[in-house]
Design a protein around this motif. Structure first.
Motif, mmCIF file in Angstrom:
data_model
loop_
_atom_site.group_PDB
_atom_site.id
_atom_site.type_symbol
_atom_site.label_atom_id
_atom_site.label_comp_id
_atom_site.label_asym_id
_atom_site.label_seq_id
_atom_site.Cartn_x
_atom_site.Cartn_y
_atom_site.Cartn_z
ATOM 1 N N GLU A 1 1.415 10.582 5.282
ATOM 2 C CA GLU A 1 1.302 9.708 6.444
ATOM 3 C C GLU A 1 1.373 8.239 6.040
ATOM 4 O OE1 GLU A 1 -2.294 10.900 8.346
ATOM 5 O OE2 GLU A 1 -1.398 12.719 9.200
ATOM 6 N N GLU A 2 0.761 7.902 4.907
ATOM 7 C CA GLU A 2 0.807 6.521 4.418
ATOM 8 C C GLU A 2 2.236 6.120 4.070
ATOM 9 O OE1 GLU A 2 -0.871 4.063 0.592
ATOM 10 O OE2 GLU A 2 -2.136 5.619 1.462
ATOM 11 N N ARG A 3 2.978 7.022 3.439
ATOM 12 C CA ARG A 3 4.371 6.752 3.077
ATOM 13 C C ARG A 3 5.209 6.547 4.343
ATOM 14 N NH1 ARG A 3 6.431 11.542 1.328
ATOM 15 N NH2 ARG A 3 4.855 11.553 -0.290
ATOM 16 N N GLU A 4 5.009 7.397 5.346
ATOM 17 C CA GLU A 4 5.759 7.262 6.593
ATOM 18 C C GLU A 4 5.422 5.945 7.296
ATOM 19 O OE1 GLU A 4 4.780 10.757 8.782
ATOM 20 O OE2 GLU A 4 6.032 12.068 7.536
ATOM 21 N N GLU A 5 4.148 5.576 7.281
ATOM 22 C CA GLU A 5 3.740 4.322 7.900
ATOM 23 C C GLU A 5 4.364 3.126 7.178
ATOM 24 O OE1 GLU A 5 -0.387 1.849 8.777
ATOM 25 O OE2 GLU A 5 -0.474 3.966 8.261
ATOM 26 N N ARG A 6 4.386 3.173 5.857
ATOM 27 C CA ARG A 6 4.988 2.093 5.070
ATOM 28 C C ARG A 6 6.481 1.973 5.380
ATOM 29 N NH1 ARG A 6 5.061 3.782 -0.102
ATOM 30 N NH2 ARG A 6 2.838 4.152 0.040
ATOM 31 N N GLU A 7 7.176 3.122 5.516
ATOM 32 C CA GLU A 7 8.601 3.105 5.832
ATOM 33 C C GLU A 7 8.846 2.511 7.215
ATOM 34 O OE1 GLU A 7 9.860 7.133 5.347
ATOM 35 O OE2 GLU A 7 9.833 7.030 3.161
ATOM 36 N N ILE B 1 6.971 0.293 8.747
ATOM 37 C CA ILE B 1 6.733 -1.150 8.643
ATOM 38 C C ILE B 1 7.905 -1.837 7.953
ATOM 39 C CG2 ILE B 1 5.283 -2.902 7.539
ATOM 40 C CD1 ILE B 1 2.892 -1.007 8.051
ATOM 41 N N GLU B 2 8.418 -1.245 6.883
ATOM 42 C CA GLU B 2 9.557 -1.839 6.177
ATOM 43 C C GLU B 2 10.782 -1.896 7.081
ATOM 44 O OE1 GLU B 2 10.064 0.403 2.618
ATOM 45 O OE2 GLU B 2 8.318 -0.472 1.636
ATOM 46 N N ARG B 3 11.029 -0.833 7.861
ATOM 47 C CA ARG B 3 12.165 -0.837 8.785
ATOM 48 C C ARG B 3 11.985 -1.909 9.854
ATOM 49 N NH1 ARG B 3 11.908 4.449 10.979
ATOM 50 N NH2 ARG B 3 11.167 5.484 9.133
ATOM 51 N N ARG C 1 -1.340 10.931 1.953
ATOM 52 C CA ARG C 1 -0.284 10.195 1.241
ATOM 53 C C ARG C 1 1.034 10.259 1.992
ATOM 54 N NH1 ARG C 1 -0.686 10.154 -5.161
ATOM 55 N NH2 ARG C 1 -2.893 9.693 -5.323
#
Length: 66
Positions: free
Chosen positions: A41-47, A49-51, A39
């Motif tokens: 790593e998924e949160r960091e990946e999402r951030e 992508i959003e950036r 979770r």
């Protein structure tokens, strides 16, 4: 009082359960660790992508709405 010549053996059901509980606790701990790590790593990946989408310049392309 215990009569002379008799032995009192301590019997605790919890001691018999330890061999079954320890591996179960270890498995649960490993599953929780992996889930938490996934979770994070998924949160960091999402951030990331959003950036990337927030920083992306439009360059006057009319196909882009933002």
């Amino acid at each position: 009082m215990i009569p002379v010549g008799e032995q009192l053996w301590a019997h605790h059901a919890a001691l018999l359960a330890i061999p079954a509980l320890v591996p179960a606790v270890v498995v649960v701990a490993v599953v929780l660790y992996i889930a938490r790590k996934d979770r994070r790593e998924e949160r960091e990946e999402r951030e990331i992508i959003e950036r990337a989408f927030d920083d992306e310049p439009t360059d006057g392309d009319p196909r882009k709405d933002s």
